[in-house]
Motif scaffolding. Sequence first.
Motif, PDB file in Angstrom:
ATOM      1  N   LYS A   5       0.856  -1.191   0.000  1.00  0.00           N
ATOM      2  CA  LYS A   5       0.000   0.000   0.000  1.00  0.00           C
ATOM      3  C   LYS A   5       0.888   1.236   0.000  1.00  0.00           C
ATOM      4  O   LYS A   5       1.944   1.248   0.618  1.00  0.00           O
ATOM      5  N   ILE A   6       0.430   2.252  -0.692  1.00  0.00           N
ATOM      6  CA  ILE A   6       1.130   3.530  -0.757  1.00  0.00           C
ATOM      7  C   ILE A   6       0.377   4.498   0.142  1.00  0.00           C
ATOM      8  O   ILE A   6      -0.858   4.572   0.063  1.00  0.00           O
ATOM      9  N   LEU A  12      -6.124   1.339  -1.635  1.00  0.00           N
ATOM     10  CA  LEU A  12      -5.740   0.575  -2.817  1.00  0.00           C
ATOM     11  C   LEU A  12      -4.556  -0.329  -2.493  1.00  0.00           C
ATOM     12  O   LEU A  12      -3.758  -0.038  -1.614  1.00  0.00           O
ATOM     13  N   GLU A  13      -4.442  -1.424  -3.229  1.00  0.00           N
ATOM     14  CA  GLU A  13      -3.285  -2.305  -3.117  1.00  0.00           C
ATOM     15  C   GLU A  13      -2.536  -2.285  -4.441  1.00  0.00           C
ATOM     16  O   GLU A  13      -3.134  -2.083  -5.502  1.00  0.00           O
ATOM     17  N   THR A  32       0.944  -2.402 -10.896  1.00  0.00           N
ATOM     18  CA  THR A  32      -0.465  -2.695 -11.097  1.00  0.00           C
ATOM     19  C   THR A  32      -1.227  -2.304  -9.834  1.00  0.00           C
ATOM     20  O   THR A  32      -0.774  -2.575  -8.728  1.00  0.00           O
ATOM     21  N   CYS A  33      -2.365  -1.672 -10.009  1.00  0.00           N
ATOM     22  CA  CYS A  33      -3.238  -1.281  -8.904  1.00  0.00           C
ATOM     23  C   CYS A  33      -4.366  -2.311  -8.811  1.00  0.00           C
ATOM     24  O   CYS A  33      -4.916  -2.728  -9.825  1.00  0.00           O
ATOM     25  N   ILE A  34      -4.686  -2.702  -7.590  1.00  0.00           N
ATOM     26  CA  ILE A  34      -5.790  -3.625  -7.381  1.00  0.00           C
ATOM     27  C   ILE A  34      -6.850  -2.896  -6.562  1.00  0.00           C
ATOM     28  O   ILE A  34      -6.627  -2.522  -5.415  1.00  0.00           O
ATOM     29  N   GLU A  35      -7.989  -2.672  -7.196  1.00  0.00           N
ATOM     30  CA  GLU A  35      -9.098  -1.987  -6.532  1.00  0.00           C
ATOM     31  C   GLU A  35     -10.325  -2.876  -6.610  1.00  0.00           C
ATOM     32  O   GLU A  35     -10.708  -3.315  -7.701  1.00  0.00           O
ATOM     33  N   ASP A  36     -10.909  -3.167  -5.475  1.00  0.00           N
ATOM     34  CA  ASP A  36     -12.065  -4.052  -5.403  1.00  0.00           C
ATOM     35  C   ASP A  36     -11.773  -5.404  -6.058  1.00  0.00           C
ATOM     36  O   ASP A  36     -12.621  -5.982  -6.733  1.00  0.00           O
ATOM     37  N   PRO A  68       6.044  10.920  -3.982  1.00  0.00           N
ATOM     38  CA  PRO A  68       5.774  10.084  -2.804  1.00  0.00           C
ATOM     39  C   PRO A  68       5.853   8.580  -3.097  1.00  0.00           C
ATOM     40  O   PRO A  68       6.257   7.804  -2.241  1.00  0.00           O
ATOM     41  N   LEU A  69       5.484   8.178  -4.309  1.00  0.00           N
ATOM     42  CA  LEU A  69       5.598   6.771  -4.682  1.00  0.00           C
ATOM     43  C   LEU A  69       7.060   6.350  -4.720  1.00  0.00           C
ATOM     44  O   LEU A  69       7.443   5.324  -4.151  1.00  0.00           O
TER      45      LEU A  69
END
Length: 110
Positions: A5-6, A12-13, A32-36, A68-69
């Motif tokens: 997590k950021i 979001l993961e 890659t972003c994992i949302e829901d 920030p990332l």
Amino acid sequence: MKTFKIPNYPNLEFMFNTNTYANNNNTYVGITCIEDGIPEPYSDLTVNLRIKLERNQAFIDINNNERPLIKYLADNGFINYMGIDCPSGFVMYPLFELNIEKINEYGGEI
């Protein structure tokens, strides 16, 4: 498979996806972003500047990734700035050492 997590996006993961660039086999790292539960491409972390690099090195795309990332990834041992920058267009891209083992824990398979 592990995700991270950021701080900017606590709901979001994220995970890595990796490959190599076709023209010189330099390491590519994407996020890659994992949302829901649904994975979607988030960003290309690396850029390919046509300079042959070691497998555990990559130029990081500071032009299209939030500071920030990049700071989060450095602070958490995924990447380490090597003190070298390379110009391309109007941007100086920093060279980072990649912690391949840690990246692979979070989805990458370099």
